[in-house]
Motif scaffolding. Structure first.
Motif, PDB file in Angstrom:
ATOM      1  N   PRO A 352      50.800  74.868  52.510  1.00 42.77           N
ATOM      2  CA  PRO A 352      51.701  75.231  53.601  1.00 42.77           C
ATOM      3  C   PRO A 352      52.983  74.411  53.559  1.00 42.77           C
ATOM      4  CG  PRO A 352      50.033  73.735  54.408  1.00 42.77           C
ATOM      5  CD  PRO A 352      49.673  74.032  52.963  1.00 42.77           C
ATOM      6  N   ALA A 376      57.364  79.560  57.787  1.00 38.81           N
ATOM      7  CA  ALA A 376      55.907  79.715  57.822  1.00 38.81           C
ATOM      8  C   ALA A 376      55.533  81.056  57.214  1.00 38.81           C
ATOM      9  CB  ALA A 376      55.411  79.619  59.269  1.00 38.81           C
ATOM     10  N   GLU A 378      52.866  81.967  55.417  1.00 38.00           N
ATOM     11  CA  GLU A 378      51.481  82.121  54.981  1.00 38.00           C
ATOM     12  C   GLU A 378      51.012  83.576  55.066  1.00 38.00           C
ATOM     13  OE1 GLU A 378      52.563  79.291  56.522  1.00 38.00           O
ATOM     14  OE2 GLU A 378      52.251  78.391  54.551  1.00 38.00           O
TER      15      GLU A 378
END
Length: 399
Positions: A352, A376, A378
């Motif tokens: 991450p 972010a 992900e």
């Protein structure tokens, strides 16, 4: 630090840095050098060097290498590699050793067409960029020349010609201006605007510490202005089945080395450069062409989605990369950590992004929250990435 001479007659890997286990250990008190700063790949007579994501960079003949590049940099006899206060001279002899004369310029001449070569500005795996003087006008230009060995590979020539076709259609104050392109014998060249402030990477390397939020955001807003133009272009100039599809472009290789500066050193004007990996994202399914080395961009500034589905990469990957550059300007490091010896692509796929405020407390919380939200990646399918225009508006609101 006393001078040392190391002689290699067999293949070897030589790490350099402050760590005790480095084969080439520099002064422990030179804080400009990382513990494991770079590595030399030696296969006599060939010598290559790769930066390991060092904070202050590895320089070859004064030009900073891309951190954690996908390929090592090929060195020539007489090259100088600098890390912090240490300088490593490379002397390679024997059949097959590269020399300064192997660098891409016509043998015995310092001129390509109407351009007189002044000095080298930088080099990559496919091309070298020279500062050149255009003799008819007297103006200085950045002359990108395809390397001689690349001319023997049709896919690289095709990619270079595609870059020329793309660049000649772009007209915006935040993009490097196109002047001309052509070929002299086997020398393919592209002449563009010369930016006297160098790259964002070089500017940061000459500073002590990160930029202030105000300065970093001011640079980023200019980058986003250029990306907004790029992503919104609708000039359908293709032929065949692609003719009805707009040629809105995505850069796909935005990083500090490709963000050039002109004007004031305190408040520079920004120009986006190097459209070698740019593509018309709305034609991704219509064209069977995918440039070899499409992952050849700088992995630390690349979102996970670009690696997973690079052929269909759209504007969101450029917005992510622009945000990663802002993160880097504010913190001095990339959004993800790349440990020594780790596969950079594997890091992007598995690890991450580190939240901004874990890197520094000097960034306003609202700005840090915005950056963390954009980076972010992900599960990119579960959210909507802002456009370049929307991110620019958000940055103005939080600062």
């Amino acid at each position: 630090m006393p001078a040392r001479t190391l002689v290699f007659r067999a293949p070897a890997a030589l790490s350099a840095g402050r760590a005790e286990d480095c084969g080439l250990r520099v002064a422990a008190d030179d804080r400009r050098v990382s513990r494991r700063h770079c590595v030399f790949d030696i296969d006599p007579p060939a010598v290559r060097v790769r930066d390991l994501g060092s904070r202050n960079g590895t320089y070859v003949n004064g030009v900073r290498l891309a951190p954690c590049a996908s390929r090592p940099h090929e060195l020539a006899d007489g090259d100088e590699v600098r890390l912090g206060g240490a300088v490593v001279g490379v002397f390679s002899t024997g059949t097959g050793a590269r020399t300064a004369q192997d660098r891409p310029r016509p043998a015995g001449a310092a001129r390509i067409g109407d351009h007189t070569l002044v000095r080298e500005l930088g080099r990559g795996t496919q091309a070298v960029v020279h500062l050149a003087r255009h003799e008819p006008s007297g103006e200085l230009r950045a002359l990108k020349v395809l390397r001689p060995e690349a001319v023997l590979r049709p896919e690289l020539v095709h990619g270079f010609l595609r870059e020329i076709r793309t660049t000649r259609t772009l007209r915006h104050p935040r993009l490097v201006a196109f002047h001309e392109a052509g070929a002299v014998g086997t020398w393919f060249f592209l002449a563009g605007e010369y930016c006297d402030g160098g790259s964002l990477a070089q500017w940061m390397a000459g500073r002590e510490g990160p930029l202030t939020p105000e300065t970093a955001v001011a640079v980023t807003l200019q980058v986003l202005d250029g990306l907004e133009y790029l992503h919104d272009r609708r000039t359908a100039d293709a032929t065949g089945p692609q003719a009805a599809v707009p040629d809105r472009l995505v850069h796909r290789d935005l990083k500090p080395q490709n963000i050039l500066l002109t004007g004031s050193r305190t408040a520079p004007s920004v120009k986006i450069a190097d459209f070698g990996l740019a593509k018309a994202f709305e034609r991704a399914g219509l064209s069977g062409h995918t440039l070899t080395g499409a992952l050849g961009g700088s992995v630390p500034f690349m979102p996970r989605s670009q690696i997973v589905n690079y052929k269909y990469a759209g504007p969101a990957v450029d917005v992510w990369s622009a945000t990663a550059c802002l993160y880097w300007m504010l913190t001095g490091t990339t959004p993800r950590d790349f440990p020594d010896g780790a596969d950079p692509v594997g890091v992007v796929l598995r690890e991450p992004v580190v939240p901004v405020l874990r890197r520094t407390s000097a960034v306003p919380r609202r700005l840090a929250t915005l950056l963390d939200g954009v980076l972010a990646d992900e599960d990119p399918g579960s959210r909507t990435m802002p456009s370049a225009r929307e991110l620019g508006q958000a940055l103005r609101e939080v600062l």
